[in-house]
Design an enzyme around this catalytic site. Sequence first.
Site, short mmCIF file in Angstrom:
data_model
loop_
_atom_site.label_atom_id
_atom_site.label_comp_id
_atom_site.label_asym_id
_atom_site.label_seq_id
_atom_site.Cartn_x
_atom_site.Cartn_y
_atom_site.Cartn_z
CB CYS A 9 42.61 -9.49 67.32
SG CYS A 9 42.94 -9.56 69.09
CG ASN A 12 40.55 -7.20 73.56
OD1 ASN A 12 39.99 -6.79 74.57
ND2 ASN A 12 41.28 -6.42 72.81
CB CYS A 14 47.96 -11.13 70.63
SG CYS A 14 48.28 -12.60 71.62
NE ARG A 15 45.75 -11.07 65.66
CZ ARG A 15 44.93 -11.66 64.81
NH1 ARG A 15 45.13 -11.54 63.51
NH2 ARG A 15 43.91 -12.35 65.23
CB SER A 16 42.59 -5.88 69.22
OG SER A 16 42.28 -6.78 70.24
CG ASP A 126 46.62 -14.95 66.46
OD1 ASP A 126 47.37 -14.53 67.37
OD2 ASP A 126 45.53 -15.50 66.68
#
Length: 163
Positions: A9, A12, A14-16, A126
Amino acid sequence: MMTKVLFVCKGNICRSPSAEGVFRQLINDAGLGEVVRVDSAGTHAFHIGEAPDARAQAAARKRGYEINHREARQVSADDFREYDLILAMDWEDLSDLQRQCPKAYQHKLNLVMRFANEYEEATVPDPYYGGPEGFGKVLDYLEDACQGLLELVRKRATQYQAA
Protein backbone atom coordinates in the site's frame (compact mmCIF):
# COMPACT_ATOMS: atom_id res chain seq x y z
CA MET A 1 9.26 -24.75 -3.29
CA MET A 2 8.32 -21.62 -1.38
CA THR A 3 5.72 -19.11 -2.59
CA LYS A 4 6.52 -15.53 -1.58
CA VAL A 5 3.76 -12.91 -1.36
CA LEU A 6 4.27 -9.18 -0.82
CA PHE A 7 1.33 -6.90 0.01
CA VAL A 8 1.79 -3.23 -0.87
CA CYS A 9 0.00 0.00 0.00
CA LYS A 10 1.13 3.61 0.10
CA GLY A 11 2.78 3.90 3.53
CA ASN A 12 2.80 0.33 4.90
CA ILE A 13 0.96 1.23 8.11
CA CYS A 14 -2.71 0.38 7.41
CA ARG A 15 -3.78 -1.87 4.56
CA SER A 16 -0.67 -3.86 3.66
CA PRO A 17 0.29 -4.84 7.23
CA SER A 18 -3.36 -5.80 7.76
CA ALA A 19 -3.25 -7.98 4.65
CA GLU A 20 -0.01 -9.52 5.85
CA GLY A 21 -1.56 -10.31 9.25
CA VAL A 22 -4.72 -11.82 7.76
CA PHE A 23 -2.83 -13.92 5.22
CA ARG A 24 -0.18 -15.06 7.71
CA GLN A 25 -2.94 -16.35 10.01
CA LEU A 26 -4.67 -18.15 7.12
CA ILE A 27 -1.50 -19.85 5.89
CA ASN A 28 -0.52 -20.89 9.41
CA ASP A 29 -4.02 -22.27 10.08
CA ALA A 30 -3.81 -24.17 6.76
CA GLY A 31 -0.44 -25.68 7.70
CA LEU A 32 1.35 -23.82 4.90
CA GLY A 33 3.61 -21.66 7.05
CA GLU A 34 6.68 -23.59 5.90
CA VAL A 35 5.98 -23.13 2.18
CA VAL A 36 4.56 -19.59 2.02
CA ARG A 37 6.43 -16.44 2.97
CA VAL A 38 4.47 -13.23 3.45
CA ASP A 39 5.57 -9.62 3.93
CA SER A 40 4.35 -6.10 3.30
CA ALA A 41 5.81 -2.80 2.14
CA GLY A 42 4.86 0.70 1.03
CA THR A 43 5.34 2.48 -2.26
CA HIS A 44 6.44 5.62 -0.38
CA ALA A 45 8.85 6.31 2.47
CA PHE A 46 6.38 8.27 4.61
CA HIS A 47 6.40 5.93 7.62
CA ILE A 48 9.60 3.85 7.42
CA GLY A 49 10.36 2.22 10.78
CA GLU A 50 6.92 2.99 12.25
CA ALA A 51 4.52 0.43 13.67
CA PRO A 52 1.14 -0.01 11.97
CA ASP A 53 -1.50 2.65 12.64
CA ALA A 54 -3.04 2.14 16.10
CA ARG A 55 -6.53 1.93 14.55
CA ALA A 56 -5.37 -0.81 12.18
CA GLN A 57 -3.83 -2.69 15.10
CA ALA A 58 -7.03 -2.40 17.16
CA ALA A 59 -9.27 -3.57 14.30
CA ALA A 60 -6.93 -6.49 13.55
CA ARG A 61 -6.68 -7.49 17.21
CA LYS A 62 -10.50 -7.57 17.49
CA ARG A 63 -10.50 -10.24 14.77
CA GLY A 64 -7.59 -12.21 16.18
CA TYR A 65 -4.78 -10.90 13.97
CA GLU A 66 -1.56 -9.52 15.38
CA ILE A 67 0.12 -6.87 13.25
CA ASN A 68 1.89 -4.84 15.93
CA HIS A 69 5.26 -6.53 15.27
CA ARG A 70 5.57 -4.88 11.84
CA GLU A 71 7.81 -1.96 11.01
CA ALA A 72 6.94 -0.03 7.88
CA ARG A 73 9.36 -0.33 5.01
CA GLN A 74 9.47 0.81 1.42
CA VAL A 75 9.42 -1.52 -1.57
CA SER A 76 12.98 -2.24 -2.70
CA ALA A 77 14.39 -3.20 -6.10
CA ASP A 78 15.14 -6.68 -4.69
CA ASP A 79 11.45 -7.23 -3.87
CA PHE A 80 10.54 -7.40 -7.56
CA ARG A 81 12.98 -10.25 -8.10
CA GLU A 82 12.40 -12.04 -4.81
CA TYR A 83 8.59 -12.19 -4.52
CA ASP A 84 6.29 -14.35 -6.65
CA LEU A 85 3.21 -12.20 -6.13
CA ILE A 86 3.26 -8.46 -5.41
CA LEU A 87 -0.26 -7.38 -4.58
CA ALA A 88 -1.30 -3.73 -4.49
CA MET A 89 -4.24 -2.38 -2.52
CA ASP A 90 -5.43 0.15 -5.12
CA TRP A 91 -4.85 1.47 -8.65
CA GLU A 92 -2.45 4.20 -7.51
CA ASP A 93 -0.29 1.70 -5.64
CA LEU A 94 -0.32 -0.62 -8.65
CA SER A 95 0.67 2.24 -10.95
CA ASP A 96 3.54 3.21 -8.62
CA LEU A 97 4.73 -0.41 -8.61
CA GLN A 98 4.50 -0.66 -12.39
CA ARG A 99 6.72 2.43 -12.76
CA GLN A 100 9.33 0.99 -10.38
CA CYS A 101 9.26 -2.63 -11.51
CA PRO A 102 11.65 -3.93 -14.20
CA LYS A 103 9.85 -5.31 -17.28
CA ALA A 104 10.98 -8.84 -16.53
CA TYR A 105 8.93 -8.86 -13.30
CA GLN A 106 5.80 -6.95 -14.31
CA HIS A 107 3.83 -10.22 -14.45
CA LYS A 108 4.10 -10.51 -10.66
CA LEU A 109 2.08 -7.33 -10.05
CA ASN A 110 -1.66 -7.36 -9.44
CA LEU A 111 -4.43 -5.96 -7.25
CA VAL A 112 -5.14 -7.99 -4.12
CA MET A 113 -8.89 -7.82 -4.74
CA ARG A 114 -8.39 -9.91 -7.88
CA PHE A 115 -8.57 -12.88 -5.49
CA ALA A 116 -11.81 -11.82 -3.76
CA ASN A 117 -14.88 -14.00 -4.13
CA GLU A 118 -17.53 -12.14 -2.10
CA TYR A 119 -16.77 -8.48 -2.79
CA GLU A 120 -16.78 -7.09 -6.30
CA GLU A 121 -14.74 -3.95 -5.52
CA ALA A 122 -11.49 -3.73 -7.47
CA THR A 123 -9.54 -2.03 -4.68
CA VAL A 124 -9.16 -1.84 -0.91
CA PRO A 125 -9.99 1.74 0.22
CA ASP A 126 -7.43 3.64 2.27
CA PRO A 127 -8.90 4.09 5.79
CA TYR A 128 -6.16 6.46 7.01
CA TYR A 129 -8.17 9.71 6.91
CA GLY A 130 -11.46 8.19 8.03
CA GLY A 131 -12.87 6.76 11.22
CA PRO A 132 -12.38 3.35 12.82
CA GLU A 133 -15.20 1.76 10.77
CA GLY A 134 -13.00 2.06 7.68
CA PHE A 135 -10.47 -0.30 9.22
CA GLY A 136 -13.16 -2.94 9.72
CA LYS A 137 -14.20 -2.58 6.07
CA VAL A 138 -10.56 -3.03 5.03
CA LEU A 139 -10.42 -6.28 7.00
CA ASP A 140 -13.68 -7.48 5.42
CA TYR A 141 -12.16 -7.00 1.96
CA LEU A 142 -8.79 -8.47 2.91
CA GLU A 143 -10.28 -11.56 4.55
CA ASP A 144 -12.18 -12.26 1.34
CA ALA A 145 -9.20 -11.62 -0.96
CA CYS A 146 -6.77 -13.55 1.23
CA GLN A 147 -9.11 -16.56 1.33
CA GLY A 148 -9.03 -16.64 -2.48
CA LEU A 149 -5.28 -16.17 -2.46
CA LEU A 150 -4.94 -19.06 -0.01
CA GLU A 151 -6.54 -21.38 -2.58
CA LEU A 152 -3.94 -20.34 -5.15
CA VAL A 153 -0.95 -20.94 -2.85
CA ARG A 154 -2.45 -24.21 -1.63
CA LYS A 155 -2.69 -25.44 -5.25
CA ARG A 156 0.86 -24.32 -5.87
CA ALA A 157 2.14 -26.14 -2.79
CA THR A 158 0.26 -29.30 -3.79
CA GLN A 159 1.66 -29.20 -7.34
CA TYR A 160 5.23 -28.85 -6.06
CA GLN A 161 4.79 -31.70 -3.59
CA ALA A 162 3.46 -33.95 -6.34
CA ALA A 163 6.33 -33.15 -8.72
